[in-house]
Design a protein around this motif. Structure first.
Motif, short mmCIF file in Angstrom:
data_model
loop_
_atom_site.label_atom_id
_atom_site.label_comp_id
_atom_site.label_asym_id
_atom_site.label_seq_id
_atom_site.Cartn_x
_atom_site.Cartn_y
_atom_site.Cartn_z
N ASP A 1 6.75 -1.78 3.72
CA ASP A 1 5.62 -0.95 3.29
C ASP A 1 4.43 -1.87 2.91
O ASP A 1 4.48 -3.08 3.18
N SER A 2 3.39 -1.31 2.38
CA SER A 2 2.24 -2.12 1.99
C SER A 2 1.62 -1.54 0.72
O SER A 2 1.91 -0.41 0.35
N VAL A 3 0.73 -2.32 0.10
CA VAL A 3 0.07 -1.86 -1.13
C VAL A 3 -1.42 -2.18 -1.12
O VAL A 3 -1.87 -3.07 -0.41
N GLY A 4 -2.13 -1.46 -1.97
CA GLY A 4 -3.56 -1.68 -2.14
C GLY A 4 -3.86 -2.46 -3.40
O GLY A 4 -2.95 -3.00 -4.04
N ARG A 48 5.93 -8.14 -6.72
CA ARG A 48 5.63 -6.80 -6.18
C ARG A 48 5.44 -6.88 -4.66
O ARG A 48 5.96 -6.04 -3.91
N ILE A 107 2.52 -0.74 8.88
CA ILE A 107 3.78 -0.86 8.15
C ILE A 107 4.94 -0.71 9.13
O ILE A 107 4.80 -0.11 10.19
N ILE A 120 7.69 -4.96 -1.71
CA ILE A 120 7.00 -4.08 -0.76
C ILE A 120 7.28 -4.52 0.67
O ILE A 120 7.56 -3.71 1.55
N PRO A 175 -3.93 0.42 0.88
CA PRO A 175 -2.82 -0.35 1.45
C PRO A 175 -3.05 -0.55 2.95
O PRO A 175 -3.57 0.36 3.63
#
Lengths: 351, 351, 351, 351
Positions: A198-201, A189, A295, A193, A291
């Motif tokens: 992009d980024s994630v939390g 994942r 980005i 990303i 996140p």
């Protein structure tokens, strides 16, 4: 203001991301505790980038003990810890000094101070947590003598939730993931990303084992209240819950109340804290991480004069604040537990 | 220890449920603010039982201003507020003094102090919040002059979630429910639960309007960190989140970052706070409330000696801490906002 | 702001001279300490006017314990103490509300707050010390269990200096004068002064016996620094000294240094404190008291608009803040010693 | 514990005399204040040994600003200041590590912590004041913008008392002596004392000019109370007085009360503070300094085991803490004044 934490075990952090150094002063550490730079270094290694998958900037983070330790033992006087900022290239930030990056503290710092150090996020940089982790390493030395252990891990990342909790496994992988099955999914994942710019939390869980019953001060300085403040004070944290947390909202009293039997509590919806005071059970906290705001994808924003601007944040950035935030959650939890341990000692003598 | 909250606007509460009185000392209120007992009384009415559906004990809660106000204006000296405990029947608690009620603070207080006032929960009673609400009423008077409004409502109760938010409606019904369609469902759910001798939890949402940008102190005394502590310090609260909160954990950076346009922020996932400092947007918080632990259903527990016991808590109890907790959430939020407003004034002069 | 004293044993006073009541909240008292209203009343009696020679206003000062005590023992929760203001005649103050009385806080309060309660001095009245003495009575109960005694006496009054110190004698006369030969001279001097419509100052000495070595926190919260603050915070105090105090300025190092022998220190120029930390010797402090500013003699002043005025303060006033200030000095000293005792316990466990 | 001073302008010092460095973290400095290392260096020069007549150890004391300043302006974030300890020879202290030097903090530190860094006095060394003076230099920059000046001078030294006060003269001689006639007498006295291997005390006077009326918080955080604490927290200080101070004890009310006329106060026995709040007059404080305890003359003491010992302290020592303490008195006074200025701003906006 606001750069000191704790009542008896008091921690003051200082330093900007691209200034000469970052550091912390730890006041109130009991005397006679063995403390070496390596003890602190080991904790700093756990939070530093350059571990697999995190941002490749090398950041040696060699900590120096400048005071408070004599012949390997703490003396009860303030412990000053310093880490030089060695790998500082402020060029990419020059163009950012005129715009407010979305999701960053640029706008609010500007509103507050009318001036800010834009390089690398300045004081609002994640680098500020070096001081927290260093102070947490000192607290860890004291807590170990009391048999109290604090462990954090990545419960969820980018939508991948762990189904089982293996603490030993969690400590040995770079994502602090406690579930061997979830780890490859999380890694996949993150790669996706990152490729998307992009980024994630995610969600970090913190557990405290060996904490004696009786810590926490009613009514405002409850143990869970101080833990909530400590954890919410970490950048990127948007929520904190204790025990059954938000799920409690949909439970019945007859489900939620933890019955007591001759061997103690028979469940732990309380998360180890009742009325703001520890029960002696395991303390369980969960922390929501947003996140990371840096980005590559272009974003709409304005400049200092309010003109619309388009911002693309260059350089290679971590796709998630996790796993770097995991050791910070541990550190902040340690600061709270130790502070309350000392407060309780004042009241009743050593537990 | 722990009964004082705030740095510049300092609130100290005192009092047990079945002692002679409960009260609060408010230190740091600016001088020249009009303040009458009725201002405080109005807020106390909003939290008191005896409103429709809540427990029928009459509890007149007449507040007395004992100091700090001269000819209707605050003088800058401490404001002492007192409410006598008039409706005190300690009989039902006698039999409870020897057992630890599940979900209550009995066990942890005993572990901490070795002694406790068992009558009505003593200091751990919800009655302690009288002092908080009274102090919050003072803060409200100051905040109103700055154009800052704090409103809380019941977002979810016993599994019934509001689908729309009508703040005006919320203020006029006894459950502080903002959704006219949800209100009858919530009432029905409460009736069922009460008939079963059980209790339910819920979620309270708090909103702050008119808060200027720039409040909050990095890095530990962040505005959201202090709000998290303030709200988590309320009994029955098991979680606190800001803006998109726990949902942030599953969002992408490109979704979560709030873009800025010439008219300001274009969304509010941040919940009005970035880097721990207010942005000038609406501040949005959510609070998870556990089911109230006093239930009629029999429960397993132990007595002071560790022997197994069965406990049935008699008397008529509220089936939920909501709605009584709604005004307490407002009060605690006001205390934090005002404290940070004063701190910011020290830095830059009045906003 | 500023109405709370202490770090772990925290005392918050409130109340104006001619408001409904004065009081104090004591937070941080260890649990399990026997405490009755009579314990506190006994200390209040020592400070109250109406004792021989002091102002004849009857001021019953009946203290009420409103919280924090259950079945005669402290519970560890805040102890709220209240004394109603019963003998309140505000008439003589009406004409004073428009002028600044010389030597009083009228001018500075006006400058600070722009508003003040002029009746009886409001918050700046000596009556504010009721709360201090009540809190000191609680501290006394704790200190007695540790074998620590605090005694203050009148070393000098109106120019009459004691030549010998008989503590037992001091406790039994209304002037707290430790020298039987000096007592009649002091009384005579007071009579003269009162006849002239004037007032006099003096010096109070405070001694602490049984204080263990090790109390006090370097470098700012030194024991003598906190004692200096505590004593200087009492109205009418203009100076504080420790051990040989101002006389040290004219001593040689070889005279001033206290030699150590096998039985401990052989002199006590240090006054029981070295490097801000108690040595285990008797702690000795002296406090300079200015003449009470309320005098019958006419004085030059201005009114709120700056116009010259002549003021004569009517009613019968005490010719000296001594002896009423003696118990207040004891109380403040007790607060500091106990606070540091608790702080030291947090560090090392009970001494 | 105890290494932080102030409520809003918060100063945390750290460091031992013979450790790697000493320093200070200043939190709460308003943003936008011009600050250079030279500003701080200039103040450090005033306190350093090696000036004529003081101890000849060279001690370059080059201060480094490590955070909180960006492009020459403070940013509102913590200012970390560090001075390396370069001239460190710990050899002479080795033999002293086993004995308690009379008049030093050796005994009390040992009693408190059970461990201490004996080299150069460790934390109890006068070198700790480097951090105070550095922080005071920051405060000075802020106070100057408000037109507030703090000046200290040597009123008395070794029994030589100044008869006139020429502040300009005081700033230009190495003893900070304000009386051109007294200066040679003081120098002669110091020479004698040094020849005898002894030391002397003295009195420092501190004056604050341009301080607005209204600073100080009743009732515990009175301006004079906080000043007393600040000054008494300096090593070697044994007494603090305000205005007429100890002389007040022998004055009549009619003498001591400062009359008010249309142009303000007509005398200043109050020392610029009434009821703990500044009046706008010059603030006047006097501080008693004991003779420095390090003397060459042999002294009786005991070792760690209580055995009698004879100690002769080698090396060349200053015969008086004056003049090095003069800039420290200024620094501490500045910290208090600025802290209260910020507190008052929170209450009323900028004065």
């Amino acid at each position: 203001m606001g750069n000191t934490f704790g009542v008896l075990f008091r921690v003051t952090t200082w330093g900007e991301s691209h200034g000469p150094a970052v550091g912390v002063v730890v006041d109130g550490c009991p005397p006679g505790i063995p403390l070496k730079e390596e003890d602190i270094q080991a904790e700093l290694e756990r939070r530093r980038p350059g571990r697999s998958g995190t941002s490749p900037r090398k950041e040696p983070d060699r900590v120096k003990i400048l005071s408070g330790v004599y012949e390997g033992l703490t003396t009860g006087t303030p412990i000053s810890l310093l880490v030089w900022n060695e790998d500082v290239d402020s060029t990419p930030y020059e163009e950012l000094s005129e715009v407010f990056r979305p999701g960053h503290a640029d706008y609010s710092y500007h509103a507050k101070y009318g001036i800010r150090d834009p390089r690398g996020g300045g004081r609002a940089s994640a680098r500020e947590t070096v001081g927290r982790v260093a102070a947490g390493a000192v607290a860890k030395k004291v807590l170990e003598r009391e048999g109290i252990g604090v462990f954090a891990f990545t419960l969820e990342l980018g939508g991948v939730r762990c189904q089982r909790i293996d603490l030993a496994f969690a400590r040995e992988n770079w994502l602090y993931c406690p579930d061997p099955d979830a780890l490859p999914l999380m890694e996949e994942r993150l790669k996706e990303i990152q490729a998307e710019g992009d980024s994630v939390g995610g969600i970090v869980e913190v557990r405290v084992r060996g904490c004696p019953a009786g810590l926490g001060e009613p009514v405002f300085d409850k143990l869970d209240a101080d833990l909530a403040k400590a954890l919410m004070s970490i950048g990127a944290v948007k929520g904190v819950e204790v025990g059954s947390g938000f799920a409690s909202a949909r439970m019945l009293g007859s489900e939620h109340n933890d019955p007591l039997g001759p061997r103690g509590f028979e469940s732990n919806n309380a998360g180890g804290i009742l009325g703001g005071i520890s029960t002696g059970q395991e303390i369980i906290l969960r922390v929501a991480i947003k996140p990371i705001p840096s980005i590559r994808k272009p974003q709409r924003t304005v400049d200092l004069k309010g003109n619309p601007r388009r911002v693309e944040i260059r350089g290679r950035h971590d796709p998630s604040a996790i796993p770097r935030i995991v050791p910070v959650c541990e550190a902040m939890t340690r600061l709270v537990i130790l502070d309350h341990l000392l407060r309780q000692r004042a009241l009743k003598g050593p537990p």
